[in-house]
Design an enzyme around this catalytic site. Structure first.
Site, PDB file in Angstrom:
ATOM      1  N   ARG D 251       0.868  -1.177   0.000  1.00 55.59           N
ATOM      2  CA  ARG D 251       0.000   0.000   0.000  1.00 55.59           C
ATOM      3  C   ARG D 251       0.901   1.222   0.000  1.00 55.59           C
ATOM      4  O   ARG D 251       1.539   1.514   1.006  1.00 55.59           O
ATOM      5  CB  ARG D 251      -0.859  -0.056   1.265  1.00 55.59           C
ATOM      6  CG  ARG D 251      -2.092   0.788   1.285  1.00 55.59           C
ATOM      7  CD  ARG D 251      -2.750   0.736   2.666  1.00 55.59           C
ATOM      8  NE  ARG D 251      -2.019   1.549   3.619  1.00 55.59           N
ATOM      9  CZ  ARG D 251      -2.118   1.460   4.939  1.00 55.59           C
ATOM     10  NH1 ARG D 251      -2.921   0.568   5.484  1.00 55.59           N
ATOM     11  NH2 ARG D 251      -1.415   2.237   5.733  1.00 55.59           N
ATOM     12  N   HIS D 255      -3.791   4.375   4.872  1.00 52.57           N
ATOM     13  CA  HIS D 255      -4.991   3.538   4.865  1.00 52.57           C
ATOM     14  C   HIS D 255      -6.122   4.255   4.166  1.00 52.57           C
ATOM     15  O   HIS D 255      -6.798   3.711   3.308  1.00 52.57           O
ATOM     16  CB  HIS D 255      -5.421   3.179   6.283  1.00 52.57           C
ATOM     17  CG  HIS D 255      -6.775   2.546   6.321  1.00 52.57           C
ATOM     18  ND1 HIS D 255      -7.005   1.283   5.844  1.00 52.57           N
ATOM     19  CD2 HIS D 255      -7.988   3.021   6.704  1.00 52.57           C
ATOM     20  CE1 HIS D 255      -8.292   1.000   5.955  1.00 52.57           C
ATOM     21  NE2 HIS D 255      -8.911   2.037   6.460  1.00 52.57           N
ATOM     22  N   TYR D 263       2.363   5.099  12.116  1.00 55.72           N
ATOM     23  CA  TYR D 263       2.667   3.724  12.507  1.00 55.72           C
ATOM     24  C   TYR D 263       3.688   3.058  11.597  1.00 55.72           C
ATOM     25  O   TYR D 263       4.018   1.900  11.775  1.00 55.72           O
ATOM     26  CB  TYR D 263       1.371   2.904  12.507  1.00 55.72           C
ATOM     27  CG  TYR D 263       0.591   3.056  11.227  1.00 55.72           C
ATOM     28  CD1 TYR D 263       0.893   2.290  10.097  1.00 55.72           C
ATOM     29  CD2 TYR D 263      -0.422   4.004  11.121  1.00 55.72           C
ATOM     30  CE1 TYR D 263       0.215   2.464   8.906  1.00 55.72           C
ATOM     31  CE2 TYR D 263      -1.111   4.192   9.923  1.00 55.72           C
ATOM     32  CZ  TYR D 263      -0.793   3.423   8.838  1.00 55.72           C
ATOM     33  OH  TYR D 263      -1.455   3.596   7.646  1.00 55.72           O
TER      34      TYR D 263
HETATM   35  C1  LIG Z   1     -16.255  -5.430  10.525  1.00 56.75           C
HETATM   36  C2  LIG Z   1     -15.396  -4.240  10.363  1.00 56.75           C
HETATM   37  N1  LIG Z   1     -14.498  -3.948  11.319  1.00 56.75           N
HETATM   38  C3  LIG Z   1     -13.707  -2.878  11.212  1.00 56.75           C
HETATM   39  C4  LIG Z   1     -13.781  -2.065  10.118  1.00 56.75           C
HETATM   40  C5  LIG Z   1     -12.893  -0.823  10.019  1.00 56.75           C
HETATM   41  N2  LIG Z   1     -11.867  -1.020   9.014  1.00 56.75           N
HETATM   42  C6  LIG Z   1     -12.036  -0.634   7.746  1.00 56.75           C
HETATM   43  S1  LIG Z   1     -10.765  -1.076   6.782  1.00 56.75           S
HETATM   44  C7  LIG Z   1      -9.978  -1.809   8.075  1.00 56.75           C
HETATM   45  C8  LIG Z   1      -8.655  -2.462   7.866  1.00 56.75           C
HETATM   46  C9  LIG Z   1      -8.795  -3.544   6.892  1.00 56.75           C
HETATM   47  O1  LIG Z   1      -7.569  -4.174   6.748  1.00 56.75           O
HETATM   48  P1  LIG Z   1      -7.345  -5.180   5.564  1.00 56.75           P
HETATM   49  O2  LIG Z   1      -8.428  -6.191   5.572  1.00 56.75           O
HETATM   50  O3  LIG Z   1      -5.969  -5.672   5.659  1.00 56.75           O
HETATM   51  O4  LIG Z   1      -7.558  -4.297   4.257  1.00 56.75           O
HETATM   52  P2  LIG Z   1      -6.686  -3.032   3.766  1.00 56.75           P
HETATM   53  O5  LIG Z   1      -7.312  -1.821   4.365  1.00 56.75           O
HETATM   54  O6  LIG Z   1      -5.305  -3.239   4.206  1.00 56.75           O
HETATM   55  O7  LIG Z   1      -6.846  -3.017   2.285  1.00 56.75           O
HETATM   56  C10 LIG Z   1     -10.699  -1.688   9.238  1.00 56.75           C
HETATM   57  C11 LIG Z   1     -10.287  -2.203  10.545  1.00 56.75           C
HETATM   58  C12 LIG Z   1     -14.745  -2.385   9.146  1.00 56.75           C
HETATM   59  N3  LIG Z   1     -14.920  -1.623   8.066  1.00 56.75           N
HETATM   60  N4  LIG Z   1     -15.526  -3.484   9.279  1.00 56.75           N
END
Ligand SMILES: Cc1ncc(C[n+]2csc(CCOP(=O)(O)OP(=O)(O)O)c2C)c(N)n1
Ligand SMILES: Cc1ncc(C[n+]2csc(CCOP(=O)(O)OP(=O)(O)O)c2C)c(N)n1
Ligand SMILES: [Mg+2]
Ligand SMILES: [Mg+2]
Lengths: 340, 334, 340, 334
Positions: D251, D255, D263
């Site tokens: 990435r 985020h 971080y």
């Molecule tokens: C059930 C749920 N918990 C928490 C979130 C908040 N949230 C959105 S994206 C994210 C991180 C997701 O990480 P990953 O699956 O690795 O995807 P990336 O963002 O790295 O593409 C979080 C915690 C959410 N959208 N849905």
């Protein structure tokens, strides 16, 4: 009047017949859920369907409600018409995200481009001492959240007709059937769990309440079991000269406010009876609606009977204390009729 | 049945406890029908509501509870009696709870699926899988308090397909929590056989998804369960982290009382009864030279304890209806 | 009046200070949730806590809400006092079983034998175009289900005091903080997100509403952001000679019915404003309460403003249409004052 | 970068699509700041709300979408643009949706996390993990309709710890569904590094918990992703059931836009940029004798398409406020 030609069915047979007829009519309809196969659904919703339609269309699932309800959503958006059974509504908490954030919202979020034609069928209700995690109705938990129709029929006739409507509806429909109204061999036998049901398929519209007893003195709105209790209470009250009008709500979303208001405008008093929790429940919504739209027609304060914001206790005297019954309805009405 | 290294005293305790559990469950079969004949009505009788009994599944409970103290936590699912008894839950108050009496563990509010005995850190719940993360939390508390207690979660093989299983095991592995997950594979989740619910033969292999050991106990063997649990509990107490144990066990009765059991062949249960682990352990004890009158005395003792618990429950009062409105909130000040 | 000696804090700093002070005082208190560590909580609820208390007491979790909220419950029943953060309330559906069937019911089901002293902290609210799955408040979804206290403070002072009360409470408390009131650098800056907050720990009782503006002509009950909108609307209305009394609800469970009824008995008119969905919401419950307990005091029908039972749309004009604001409150009051 | 068996035409398509995605995301970085300077305010400007961009993660999307037709289903998570573009979502309407315009895919109701293009069977959602069971359901529909389409679910490595992941994979394996789960391991779930969230190094090992293949693609390699996906999609089409693929990806941005990224070390991203998969594939194409002007022409073409999409979005109208009340329910009759 029931003639000898009329067929009398239990709630569960009306329900499984509706599903069978729709599966017959439309090959896109299929059923999935825990124990819907050989067992025929713990509450008989899928009686004999496996034999008739085979395991490809009557699918036992693992205990993975998020998994299989999510799968039903995915299948529905691909043009299938799934019926998913959530065995007890009490289990909604393990899969509510799929239900309320996806099933209910995809149509809206897509600006109408995607349809989610599915039925989420689930058993509700207490009264047989199954305690805090197996006795709830949670009507308002679903009715509060937009994008899904929510129905709760109380007669075998409506069960069949509303299930057929639900399957044919292009929207997600949460179909709540009440365990006590299924007419199962292992539950307290009650008259209300049997009724005349035509064999040919028919629909009963979603979104319409029904006046099931006419009366002039007050309006009682009931939902599922509470409608039957209200009717019994009304019969008793009639002996004291109190004529209650009883409305069977049938549909929580859409909510048929007109029928309620029309009745209150006639009777000038309202009691709402609900097997769900009191706060922010259907009783609140109906009372609020009347306070908004028929305030000046009221001759006494609105009254509500519901589970008094406690978890459903196990022990018989305790459960009886918290779920409204014929007696508590009768008493509430008597008190109301003295209020001015 | 292999026998390496299970102290005789522990074997006897397991035997005695299994007999106690079996007698408890068989008595419940009778009591549960009181008021439900000639027509079975789930809401009627001495004990209403659903009733999930565990006759046949005793080895899972005793094999691991033999290694636990009252300070170790156990969470059980909807089929909790055998585990509760093996964990030492107060039998009189547990039975009173199941009868819905005010002398019950939960003053009649919980019932058979909701037994809480904080004295021995036992709890159970009616939602499949839900106890696993809670046990992980108890294990986290042990770790934070820097004590060497452990937490054990019991779950059926059906529960191993729930999201809670996955989330809790990942957490426990990540945080190296002293958690042991015992999966009682009784072949069915209600009517659904394991091969219709589970993509793998043994859930033991699922340990690798969390980089934790997955043990497999065959043939409902209490001694093997004891041995595997010894290693599992020992690892956990030493801070080496969680593991899971799947035991092949047998449900001699229906899923719940009143289950028509149309989903399994009649002779399946007959076959299981021939392999009854209690009989097998009794024979094993006799083979080791334990006198049969010693075993008889044990049996009598636990039967009395069970009968007394039922008497206690029967003789207790129902709660006052208004008590239904109490205990929603604790007094606020800690 | 703010003197130079008074400390002004944002909502998020008041919140994290409350947590820090309680963690300092009581070693059983710890925090877990997604991104509460280095990030300090997406909405700043855990600012600087990791540095101060270390990773053992400020725990980043996997995206496993059922797992870690269930773990918080298990730790709480073992005598710890966890604070679990559910990042957005909108995610409740993946973990509601742990919340409503366990966290909220264990105390009751155990007949009072087991306590679950924990806080479930979560961000609510829309207004920044985060669409249907990240903009909800879901107040009533929690308030409908028994066994948990549910609070929704609207000022930094109350945020700190109510969070300390929540941590010290022996019951599970759902602590909803509103994103817009956190005073974060990356949201629209609003005055309401800052306020005087004493440095020493203090408590604000859970379960008490607060009259934040006195008035004689009607009562407006608001929740969190809606309280601030109501206050602004009240100021505008005062120019037209309409004096609104504004109540900040603060606590959804227990619900302070007395304060509302007392006010309605004085003003004889009620408008309830809610950022949650309308049906079976807090507006329903409050309207119903008044229809039960102060019916004869009403001089015009009760009115409710809430999200009109549609998912929260993304696009700015659409979201503005569905979330009540100063304008819609002002207009509703003006209409009400013409009603008799 | 190994090169076995990826047809040149497919390599070119992947390159072109990756360039398109990158240009789309880089343009979005700019557009997103419009109206948010000098003070960043998430709710202000041309594009309000959260914005999750995928610069750097192109290989995951193009490597598998190269094997899909418009009839195959894809579900994506909150970070959807690269996948949407690779799947062929209508770019003008997608961009208009992100701008909140009435000409958008969802008439402005969905936004960046809720893009639905039924024309190419694409959808996404803002709830981590939620798309996996839905893709399983689409795969079930394919199977029931006895067509040879497949469904692909994309999820981040963080999502692999959600209950939905476990439940859906077990279902898919059990029912032998044509489902491929692509896990984009970009090392972080927001700020939480993989080793703080996940008990195993590679989610590929989790395939064994469902008795399905788990593939691992290293180093963000689009060609390797192509090859692995070819096998995965082929298996699924032939009825051999599901599998999961985890790809190590990067990435390049925060985020979400506005993420202070406290971080991670500043030079982490610099290091990643040196390994940029687009540059690498470009070099690889040149090495194979593709003329640089051919690549330049492709680049120009896709840049124009992207710019046009932004123009379309910009020139479109906002929906009428009252439209907010529509589309809750479809007309009822099927
Ligand atoms: C059930 C749920 N918990 C928490 C979130 C908040 N949230 C959105 S994206 C994210 C991180 C997701 O990480 P990953 O699956 O690795 O995807 P990336 O963002 O790295 O593409 C979080 C915690 C959410 N959208 N849905
Ligand atoms: C989340 C949830 N889903 C479904 C149920 C209904 N239910 C109760 S027990 C059971 C079967 C459990 O099977 P297993 O885990 O193998 O335990 P066993 O009954 O065999 O001991 C089911 C489906 C439930 N209680 N909770
Ligand atoms: Mg089982
Ligand atoms: Mg990630």
């Amino acid at each position: 009047m029931v003639t000898t030609k009329d067929r009398v069915l239990t709630g569960n047979k009306a329900l499984s017949e509706a599903i069978a007829q729709e599966m017959e009519r439309d090959s896109r309809v299929f059923l999935l859920g825990e124990d819907v196969g050989k067992y025929g659904g713990i509450f008989g919703s899928a009686e004999k369907l496996l034999d008739r339609f085979g395991a490809e269309r009557v699918m036992d699932t693992p205990i993975s409600e998020t998994g299989f309800i999510g799968a039903a959503i995915g299948a529905a958006t691909e043009g299938m018409r799934p019926i998913a059974e959530l065995m007890f509504v009490d289990f909604f908490g393990v899969c509510m995200d799929q239900i309320y954030n996806h099933m209910a919202k995809i149509h809206y979020m897509s600006g109408g481009a995607v349809k989610v034609p599915m039925v989420l069928m689930t058993a509700v209700g207490g009264g047989y001492n199954d305690a805090a995690q197996h006795s709830q109705t949670l009507y308002a938990t679903f009715a509060h959240l937009p994008g899904m129709k929510v129905v709760a029929p109380s007669t075998p006739y409506d069960i069949k007709g509303m299930m057929i409507s639900a399957i044919q509806d292009d929207n997600p429909v949460v179909f709540m059937f009440h365990k006590s109204l299924q007419g199962l061999g292992w539950m307290t036998p009650i008259d209300a769990s049997q009724g005349v049901v035509p064999e040919d398929p028919y629909t009963v519209p979603l979104g319409k309440a029904k006046v099931v007893r006419e009366g002039r003195d007050l309006t009682i709105v009931g939902i599922q079991m509470m409608t039957h209790h209200a009717l019994e209470a009304a019969d008793r009250l009639a002996k004291d000269g109190i004529e209650a009008e009883v409305i069977d709500l049938r549909s929580l979303v859409p909510l048929d406010r007109e029928t309620i208001i029309r009745s209150v405008k006639k009777t000038h008093r309202l009691l709402v009876v609900d097997e769900d929790y009191r706060s922010c429940g259907m009783t609140s919504e109906i009372a609020a609606t009347v306070a908004e739209e028929a305030l000046y027609d009221l001759e006494s304060p609105v009254r509500r009977l519901a589970v008094p914001d406690v978890p459903i206790p196990y022990s018989r005297p305790l459960e009886n204390r918290v779920i409204p019954g014929v007696e508590s309805i009768e008493k509430a009405v008597q008190t109301m009729m003295k209020e001015v | 049945m292999s026998e390496h290294s299970v102290p005789l005293e522990r074997q006897k305790w397991m035997y005695e406890t299994m007999v106690k559990i079996r007698h408890y469950e068989e008595t419940m079969v009778q009591v549960y029908t009181e008021g439900k004949t000639p027509v079975f009505n789930i809401g009627a009788g001495t004990v209403p509501g659903e009733m999930h009994l565990a006759s046949g599944q005793e080895p899972a409970a005793v094999g691991i509870c033999a290694h636990l103290t009252p300070e170790d936590t156990v969470t059980a699912p909807h089929r909790p009696h055998h585990i509760a008894i093996a964990k030492g839950v107060h039998l009189d108050r547990m039975t009173a709870e199941i009868f819905g009496k005010v002398s019950g563990l939960g003053k009649g509010k919980g019932g058979h699926m909701h037994l809480f005995d904080p004295g021995v850190k036992f709890s159970c719940s009616g939602i499949v899988g839900a106890g696993i993360p809670q046990a992980a939390g108890a294990a986290l508390a042990c770790k934070m308090k820097k004590q060497n207690q452990v937490a054990v979660a019991f779950a059926g093989e059906g529960a191993a397909n729930s999201g809670a299983f996955h989330e809790a095991l990942n957490l426990a592995a990540l945080w190296k929590l002293p958690l042991i997950l015992v999966i009682e594979d009784n072949r069915y989740g209600i009517s659904v056989p394991k091969e219709v619910s589970t993509a793998v033969k043994s859930n033991a292999v699922r340990g690798s998804a969390y980089d934790i050991p997955g043990y497999h106990v065959e043939e409902n063997d209490p001694l093997e369960m004891y041995r595997v649990s010894e290693e599992a509990v020992d690892r956990a107490r030493k801070g080496k982290g969680p593991c899971l144990i799947e035991i092949e066990t047998y449900r001699l009765l229906g899923h719940f009382q009143g289950d028509p059991e149309l989903y399994r062949e009649k002779d399946e249960v007959a076959g299981l009864k021939e392999k009854d682990p209690i009989m097998r352990l009794r024979q094993h004890l006799l083979n080791q030279g334990v006198q049969s009158n010693v075993l008889d005395t044990m049996e009598t003792r636990v039967r009395q304890a069970v009968d007394q618990a039922y008497d206690f429950a029967r003789d207790s009062e129902y709660p006052d209806a208004e008590a239904a409105l109490e205990d929603v909130f604790a007094p606020s000040i800690q």
